[in-house]
Every structure is written in structure tokens, then in C-alpha cells.
Motif scaffolding. Structure first.
Motif, mmCIF file in Angstrom:
data_model
loop_
_atom_site.group_PDB
_atom_site.id
_atom_site.type_symbol
_atom_site.label_atom_id
_atom_site.label_comp_id
_atom_site.label_asym_id
_atom_site.label_seq_id
_atom_site.Cartn_x
_atom_site.Cartn_y
_atom_site.Cartn_z
ATOM 1 N N LEU A 127 0.833 -1.208 0.000
ATOM 2 C CA LEU A 127 0.000 0.000 0.000
ATOM 3 C C LEU A 127 0.863 1.252 0.000
ATOM 4 O O LEU A 127 1.835 1.353 0.759
ATOM 5 N N TYR A 135 -8.103 5.634 1.922
ATOM 6 C CA TYR A 135 -8.943 4.638 2.594
ATOM 7 C C TYR A 135 -9.374 5.120 3.978
ATOM 8 O O TYR A 135 -10.555 5.047 4.342
ATOM 9 N N LEU A 157 -8.002 -3.367 0.171
ATOM 10 C CA LEU A 157 -6.671 -3.459 0.775
ATOM 11 C C LEU A 157 -6.045 -4.832 0.559
ATOM 12 O O LEU A 157 -4.845 -5.002 0.716
#
Length: 197
Positions: A127, A135, A157
Motif C-alpha cells: 500500500l 482509505y 486493501l
């Protein structure tokens, strides 16, 4: 026998509603801090039992469902972040790694109790800081173990998820709950008794 969900979580309440059984939700007041040396799995099981027994103490004739979820990251328990910085730190640590979410459930009455742990293995994508920021601002998952709100944008995710129960990661493993309720004589697939005419 009345059915009580020992939780204030809207996620667990919505999940249990899928079974179409009448129940009420009551929030248990317990200390959720891990004990020294306690593994994430044992912590989840202990807290699920403690929640159910806390409510049962005030409602001795009821059947009580308690549940708790703890993320296991390299053997360390990771709970609800509670804040943006803590959630950001969790997701930065999880990036590109595998985390096991232990979702424990306890069903108990005065004379008996059952407890199970349903693990969900989640491999997080690598990420970027921008992805994590987007997010967290979108979902604000600060009341979710490991910041992973998989029923919403949190599913993005993940590179992969493995579990015996797709509802476990959301917070209440319904396959296990159904199995445990049947042990207490409650089958969600049985029609309710008809009222006498």
C-alpha cells in the motif's frame, strides 16, 4: 429462552439479523486489554467469553452470544486503532504482509457454554501512503480490529483472503453461530411455532 447479543457493534447486530431470530443487543462493560504473554487467539477467545458471561450475569435465563476479534501480526495482538494515526501505523505495518484475524464467538447459558475461534488469513497489498490516506479518510475504520473494514472499501486493501466463514472478518462468524445455536436447541432454519387459533 431469550437471545441476547453481548455487543454494541452495529456490524455484529446486522450480521445476526440475517438469521431472522428475535434478539436484543446489550453492551458488555469489560476490560479488553491483553494479559501478559497472551496470544491474539487466546485473547479473542477470552474476551468473547467475558462479554457473554458479563451479560449472562444480569440475565441468567438468557442465551447470550459474545464475540471478539483480534488481529494477529507476527504474534502480536492488534486491536481497534481508535484514531487516525494509530490506523495509519497499522496499515503501514500490514502493507505487503499477511495478518490473521481471529474472530472468536461464545454462546453461553447458565449451565453450559461453547466457544470457537474462526481465523481469517488476509494478505495485504503493498500500500502506498496515498492509498492508506484515501482509505482512512473514506472509511474511518477506527472501531475495526486492524483497521480492515472488509465489508466496505477495506476489501480493496487485500490481495487475498482465506477463511472457513465469509462473515468472520466482518465480526461474527455466522456458520459457527448457527452450529452453536443448534447445540442449544435453536435452529434458524426451523419455522417458528404457530400461535394457537
Amino acid at each position: 429462552m431469550s437471545l441476547i447479543l453481548a455487543s454494541s457493534s452495529p456490524y455484529r447486530r446486522e450480521l445476526l439479523q440475517r438469521l431472522r431470530l428475535p434478539f436484543q443487543s446489550l453492551a458488555p462493560d469489560i476490560d479488553e486489554h491483553p494479559l501478559p504473554g497472551e496470544t491474539p487467539r487466546l485473547l479473542a477467545r477470552r474476551l468473547a467469553q467475558a462479554k457473554a458471561r458479563r451479560i449472562l450475569a444480569d440475565h441468567p435465563g438468557a442465551l447470550v452470544i459474545g464475540s471478539d476479534q483480534v488481529a494477529d501480526f507476527n504474534g502480536r495482538p492488534m486491536g481497534k486503532p481508535g484514531s487516525y494515526p494509530a490506523a495509519q501505523a497499522q496499515l503501514q505495518a500490514f502493507s505487503g504482509h499477511t495478518v490473521v484475524f481471529h474472530t472468536a464467538v461464545c454462546v453461553c447459558a447458565e449451565d453450559d457454554s461453547l466457544v470457537e475461534d474462526v481465523p481469517t488469513e488476509c494478505r495485504f497489498l503493498p500500500l502506498t501512503p496515498a492509498q492508506i490516506q484515501h482509505y482512512l479518510r473514506t472509511e474511518q475504520p477506527f472501531d475495526t480490529a486492524g483497521s480492515a473494514k472488509a465489508e466496505a472499501l477495506g476489501i480493496a486493501l487485500m490481495a487475498q483472503m482465506r477463511s472457513d466463514d465469509p462473515t468472520a472478518l466482518i465480526g461474527l462468524p455466522l456458520i459457527a453461530v448457527c452450529r452453536m445455536l443448534r447445540a442449544f436447541g435453536i435452529d434458524p432454519l426451523s419455522p417458528p411455532p404457530t400461535a394457537p387459533q
